[in-house]
Design a protein around this motif. Structure first.
Motif, PDB file in Angstrom:
ATOM      1  N   THR A 167       5.658  14.557  12.733  1.00 12.55           N
ATOM      2  CA  THR A 167       4.782  13.406  12.477  1.00 12.55           C
ATOM      3  C   THR A 167       5.577  12.104  12.538  1.00 12.55           C
ATOM      4  N   LYS A 168       4.853  11.000  12.496  1.00 17.97           N
ATOM      5  CA  LYS A 168       5.466   9.664  12.596  1.00 17.97           C
ATOM      6  C   LYS A 168       5.326   8.903  11.283  1.00 17.97           C
ATOM      7  N   ILE A 169       6.213   7.959  11.087  1.00 25.02           N
ATOM      8  CA  ILE A 169       5.988   6.973  10.031  1.00 25.02           C
ATOM      9  C   ILE A 169       6.025   5.589  10.671  1.00 25.02           C
ATOM     10  N   ALA A 170       5.321   4.673  10.042  1.00 30.15           N
ATOM     11  CA  ALA A 170       5.415   3.262  10.433  1.00 30.15           C
ATOM     12  C   ALA A 170       5.975   2.533   9.225  1.00 30.15           C
ATOM     13  N   PHE A 171       6.688   1.462   9.476  1.00 30.86           N
ATOM     14  CA  PHE A 171       7.183   0.657   8.358  1.00 30.86           C
ATOM     15  C   PHE A 171       7.468  -0.759   8.836  1.00 30.86           C
ATOM     16  N   GLU A 199       6.113 -14.510  11.072  1.00 29.62           N
ATOM     17  CA  GLU A 199       5.328 -14.483   9.834  1.00 29.62           C
ATOM     18  C   GLU A 199       5.483 -13.103   9.188  1.00 29.62           C
ATOM     19  N   PRO A 200       5.357 -13.014   7.864  1.00 27.20           N
ATOM     20  CA  PRO A 200       5.485 -11.711   7.215  1.00 27.20           C
ATOM     21  C   PRO A 200       4.462 -10.695   7.749  1.00 27.20           C
ATOM     22  N   ILE A 201       4.873  -9.439   7.794  1.00 25.41           N
ATOM     23  CA  ILE A 201       3.987  -8.326   8.133  1.00 25.41           C
ATOM     24  C   ILE A 201       3.913  -7.458   6.884  1.00 25.41           C
ATOM     25  N   MET A 202       2.700  -7.031   6.544  1.00 22.07           N
ATOM     26  CA  MET A 202       2.518  -6.249   5.316  1.00 22.07           C
ATOM     27  C   MET A 202       1.613  -5.050   5.559  1.00 22.07           C
ATOM     28  N   SER A 203       1.734  -4.056   4.692  1.00 20.59           N
ATOM     29  CA  SER A 203       0.745  -2.996   4.495  1.00 20.59           C
ATOM     30  C   SER A 203       0.293  -2.243   5.742  1.00 20.59           C
ATOM     31  N   PRO A 204       1.228  -1.808   6.615  1.00 19.18           N
ATOM     32  CA  PRO A 204       0.784  -1.021   7.770  1.00 19.18           C
ATOM     33  C   PRO A 204       0.180   0.306   7.313  1.00 19.18           C
ATOM     34  N   VAL A 205      -0.851   0.754   8.026  1.00 18.96           N
ATOM     35  CA  VAL A 205      -1.451   2.055   7.693  1.00 18.96           C
ATOM     36  C   VAL A 205      -2.030   2.668   8.970  1.00 18.96           C
ATOM     37  N   TRP A 206      -1.696   3.934   9.176  1.00 19.71           N
ATOM     38  CA  TRP A 206      -2.133   4.631  10.385  1.00 19.71           C
ATOM     39  C   TRP A 206      -3.622   4.936  10.324  1.00 19.71           C
ATOM     40  N   SER A 207      -4.267   4.868  11.491  1.00 25.73           N
ATOM     41  CA  SER A 207      -5.656   5.318  11.580  1.00 25.73           C
ATOM     42  C   SER A 207      -5.661   6.843  11.472  1.00 25.73           C
ATOM     43  N   PRO A 389       1.184  14.212   5.529  1.00 27.74           N
ATOM     44  CA  PRO A 389      -0.130  14.805   5.799  1.00 27.74           C
ATOM     45  C   PRO A 389      -0.309  16.225   5.238  1.00 27.74           C
ATOM     46  N   ASN A 390       0.785  16.919   4.904  1.00 29.00           N
ATOM     47  CA  ASN A 390       0.608  18.220   4.241  1.00 29.00           C
ATOM     48  C   ASN A 390       0.701  18.104   2.719  1.00 29.00           C
ATOM     49  N   GLY A 391       0.853  16.877   2.225  1.00 33.95           N
ATOM     50  CA  GLY A 391       0.854  16.642   0.783  1.00 33.95           C
ATOM     51  C   GLY A 391       2.123  17.071   0.060  1.00 33.95           C
ATOM     52  N   LYS A 392       3.162  17.458   0.806  1.00 33.35           N
ATOM     53  CA  LYS A 392       4.349  18.030   0.160  1.00 33.35           C
ATOM     54  C   LYS A 392       5.492  17.045  -0.015  1.00 33.35           C
ATOM     55  N   MET A 393       5.389  15.891   0.641  1.00 33.77           N
ATOM     56  CA  MET A 393       6.467  14.903   0.519  1.00 33.77           C
ATOM     57  C   MET A 393       5.866  13.509   0.379  1.00 33.77           C
ATOM     58  N   ILE A 394       6.656  12.607  -0.192  1.00 32.83           N
ATOM     59  CA  ILE A 394       6.226  11.218  -0.332  1.00 32.83           C
ATOM     60  C   ILE A 394       7.355  10.324   0.174  1.00 32.83           C
ATOM     61  N   GLU A 428       7.643  -0.739   3.019  1.00 27.32           N
ATOM     62  CA  GLU A 428       6.228  -0.445   3.251  1.00 27.32           C
ATOM     63  C   GLU A 428       5.966   0.668   4.284  1.00 27.32           C
ATOM     64  N   PRO A 429       6.464   1.874   4.007  1.00 25.36           N
ATOM     65  CA  PRO A 429       6.218   2.968   4.948  1.00 25.36           C
ATOM     66  C   PRO A 429       4.783   3.487   4.869  1.00 25.36           C
ATOM     67  N   SER A 430       4.290   3.950   6.012  1.00 24.49           N
ATOM     68  CA  SER A 430       3.000   4.650   6.048  1.00 24.49           C
ATOM     69  C   SER A 430       3.222   5.929   6.836  1.00 24.49           C
ATOM     70  N   TRP A 431       2.879   7.054   6.215  1.00 20.22           N
ATOM     71  CA  TRP A 431       3.088   8.336   6.871  1.00 20.22           C
ATOM     72  C   TRP A 431       1.881   8.630   7.754  1.00 20.22           C
ATOM     73  N   GLY A 432       2.143   8.906   9.024  1.00 19.94           N
ATOM     74  CA  GLY A 432       1.073   9.155   9.988  1.00 19.94           C
ATOM     75  C   GLY A 432       0.467  10.540   9.831  1.00 19.94           C
ATOM     76  N   PRO A 433      -0.684  10.754  10.482  1.00 20.74           N
ATOM     77  CA  PRO A 433      -1.376  12.043  10.363  1.00 20.74           C
ATOM     78  C   PRO A 433      -0.745  13.109  11.272  1.00 20.74           C
ATOM     79  N   PHE A 434      -1.206  14.359  11.137  1.00 24.67           N
ATOM     80  CA  PHE A 434      -0.848  15.399  12.101  1.00 24.67           C
ATOM     81  C   PHE A 434      -1.421  14.993  13.440  1.00 24.67           C
ATOM     82  N   LEU A 435      -0.656  15.157  14.483  1.00 24.75           N
ATOM     83  CA  LEU A 435      -1.165  14.841  15.818  1.00 24.75           C
ATOM     84  C   LEU A 435      -1.440  16.156  16.550  1.00 24.75           C
ATOM     85  N   ASP A 436      -2.704  16.455  16.756  1.00 25.87           N
ATOM     86  CA  ASP A 436      -3.054  17.682  17.466  1.00 25.87           C
ATOM     87  C   ASP A 436      -3.047  17.396  18.950  1.00 25.87           C
ATOM     88  N   GLU A 437      -2.177  18.104  19.637  1.00 22.05           N
ATOM     89  CA  GLU A 437      -2.043  17.838  21.076  1.00 22.05           C
ATOM     90  C   GLU A 437      -3.146  18.551  21.849  1.00 22.05           C
TER      91      GLU A 437
END
Lengths: 437, 214
Positions: A167-171, A199-207, A389-394, A428-437
């Motif tokens: 998976t990916k993270i954005a920050f 300019e400051p960038i804040m609060s990235p979050v994956w769709s 996305p599996n709830g096991k890490m933060i 400000e990390p955001s953990w991305g979802p599972f990507l189903d290929e």
């Protein structure tokens, strides 16, 4: 004697791995595992046949992946064991004698057409069977991807849960007055700056589909929510983000609905921030909260039925839960004078948040059903938790030697890791979802 | 205009008193507030309506006279400040007044306690001076920029910065500044002036800046 054994039982393992990947600016990853080793799944990863000493090594990346989860006790076996890339069924008794339970062996080759080929096998020694055997051949530049794919397979076979290693993270990266939005592998490698600004960038979050990022920028000194579609991106192009609105006042704290069709946005019009639901198709706005206090940082439950948010309606910032239309808000955080940044876990059983106590801001998790709180981090200034996305890490933002870094903690609190960059702060990390290929 | 300013000042003090979280200061200022309101209600309750009306009119008249006197003094004071050449031409540029290094107007920042948007009493004179300047110079506009230190939630801090700036805007409106003269923004914790991880640096970042815009 007995006391010594016990001490050993609760030993702490510290591994420092230095990555010198040419296309990655991310320097150091450290993994620290504490807690009862007996409760962890033992796995032996032998040195891979044909693997050189140059970094990065597939075997090291897999070890590092598994260690970060806090669920495994990873060993590399004894130096005097003969190197193998396959295990003959006749030798199972020998591996049993060596007290090996789960065994990984592999062979690394360079194919005639320039690919890196890794053939990896996993054995269940007590059961006397091969769990899987797989060869992956890719461009040598994708060595980390090969390793992460194997890590996911091993993780799933041993825990029954899906692994997050691909998976990916954005920050957000800040270097002096330049802010960048970065997308990277979950461990911070292969980082690409996808948007930058003075300019400051804040609060990235994956769709939810992992194709877009919503984040906050400043337009004429006013916070505004933008969406960046990454699906058409070719390397190196600075994409133009699409401004959502902007609506009068400060716009911030975007949170995607599960269908990806709307964003909850905090809009501060005439002073205090309230949470609104904004449709991305027609920009229709529905107000979700209406208090005279700050309401912000919405997070939708995975079933879409409720939202968590931060509000200071009680005098201090605390976490509240309401139905997804904002009705019947109830306070859910009760310990400490400052609780904020709630993020629902992907299965909806808990939420991660920032808890302030005795001068320290730490990452905590709260069970939705029981309300039991567990504090998982120990920094002074931990911020912005995001659940895997599996709830096991933060993953969360922290500081080290006066610099912004990202840290990881396993859901059980036993494994901790971090990464930092040689120049600037990451936050400000955001953990991305599972990507189903 | 001056009447409005003076009355607004009283209300401003009351607002400060009501909203102040600092215990000792809040106690004193609330008492002042009660003293004022007691005076008002006493007149109504102890006299007949006619007498009360008459008294109120007298009071009002007296107040008006006081205001006129104050207005006159004010005008004399400003004119003496403004006209420095004998021909009577006004030469004091409002900008230079704004930039007098020792004046209250040179102070453009209001500082806060952690997680608070309450204006501490010590900053009242600065806000009063700026409000008066804006009332006297209606062509001038100010942008109030709310900022926070880096602790806690960045998004909550963005909202808190907004509340800080908004609180100042409210006070200035009460002091007679017109709505069009004030703009409010928040940078949350994103534009620190000090980057240290110590309380000294953080205290500098918990602030609202008054920025004059042309």
């Amino acid at each position: 004697m007995r006391r010594d054994c016990q001490f050993n039982f609760f030993k702490s393992l510290l591994l420092t791995v230095l990555f010198l990947n040419g296309n990655s600016a991310y320097a150091q990853v450290e993994v620290d595992i504490t807690g009862d080793e007996g409760l962890r799944i033992p796995i032996t990863i032998l040195k891979f046949e044909g693997e050189g000493v140059d970094e990065p090594r597939v075997s090291e990346i897999i070890r590092d992946d598994l260690n970060k989860t806090g669920l495994f006790s990873v060993s590399s076996g004894n130096d005097d064991w003969r190197l193998v890339s396959d295990v003959d069924p006749d030798s199972y008794p020998l591996w049993k004698e060596r007290r090996v339970r789960n065994l990984i062996v592999a062979k690394v080759e360079n194919t005639s057409d320039g690919l890196l080929a890794v053939s990896l096998r996993m054995f269940d020694i007590p059961n006397g069977s091969q769990v899987f055997g797989l060869m992956l051949a890719k461009n040598p530049k994708k060595i980390r991807q090969i390793a992460h794919e194997f890590s996911d397979l091993i993780y799933e076979k041993l825990t029954g849960d899906k692994g997050i290693f691909q998976t990916k993270i954005a920050f957000v990266k800040r270097l002096e007055n330049k802010f960048s939005l970065v997308s990277a592998d979950y461990d911070g490698h292969n980082a690409i700056e996808i948007y930058s600004s003075q300019e400051p960038i804040m609060s990235p979050v994956w769709s939810p589909d992992g194709r877009s990022l919503a984040f906050v920028t400043f337009l004429n000194r006013r916070a505004a929510v933008s969406v960046l579609d990454l699906s058409g991106r070719s390397n190196g192009t600075n994409l133009r983000p699409k401004i959502i609105g902007p609506f009068e006042g400060s716009n911030s704290a975007p949170a995607w609905t599960k269908d990806g069709g709307s964003l909850a946005i905090s809009i501060a019009k005439g002073g205090v921030s309230d949470i609104h639901l904004v449709s991305l198709t027609d920009l229709n706005v529905v107000r979700l909260t209406d208090s005279r206090s700050i309401d912000t940082e919405a997070s939708f439950s995975p079933d879409g039925k409720s939202i968590l948010f931060t509000s200071d309606r009680g005098g201090n910032p605390q976490i509240y839960r309401a139905t997804s239309d904002g009705k019947s808000p109830k306070r859910v955080s009760f310990s400490g004078r400052y609780n904020a940044s709630p993020r629902f876990s992907p299965d909806g059983t808990f939420f991660a948040f920032i808890h302030y106590d005795r001068g320290m801001f730490n990452v905590a998790v709260q069970d939705i059903e029981s309300g039991v709180v567990q504090i998982l981090s120990s920094g002074q200034l931990d911020q912005s938790p995001s659940v895997s996305p599996n709830g096991k890490m933060i993953v969360y933002a922290s500081e080290r030697n006066g610099r912004g870094i990202l840290r990881f903690v396993s859901r059980n609190g036993r494994a901790k890791a971090f990464f930092e960059i040689p120049d600037g702060d990451v936050r400000e990390p955001s953990w991305g979802p599972f990507l189903d290929e | 205009m001056i009447v409005r300013t003076v009355l607004a000042l009283a209300v401003f003090c009351a607002v400060l008193g009501c909203s102040n979280k600092t215990k000792s200061v809040a106690d004193i200022e609330q008492r002042e507030l009660f003293d004022n309101s007691d005076r008002g209600s006493f007149e109504q309750s102890s006299e007949s309506s006619d007498e009360a009306l008459q008294r109120q009119q007298e009071e009002l008249k007296a107040e008006l006279e006081r205001e006129e006197q104050r207005l006159l003094e004010e005008q004399q004071r400003t004119s003496s400040l403004d006209s420095s050449d004998e021909a009577g031409n006004s030469v004091t540029d409002p900008k230079s007044k704004l930039n007098e290094p020792d004046g209250l107007l040179a102070q453009r920042s209001i500082y806060y306690m952690f997680d608070s948007f309450e204006i501490q009493p010590e900053y009242k004179p600065i806000l009063e001076a700026h409000s008066k300047f804006l009332v006297d110079n209606p062509s001038f506009r100010v942008r109030i920029e709310g900022n926070c230190d880096d602790r806690g939630s960045r998004e909550y801090n963005l909202a808190l910065g907004q509340s800080r700036a908004e609180q100042i805007r409210k006070s200035m409106l009460l002091l007679g500044v017109s709505v069009e003269q004030i703009e409010v923004v928040s940078f949350g914790a994103e534009r620190p002036v000090a980057y240290g991880f110590d309380e000294g640096s953080r205290a500098k970042n918990r602030r609202s800046d008054l920025v004059y815009i042309d």
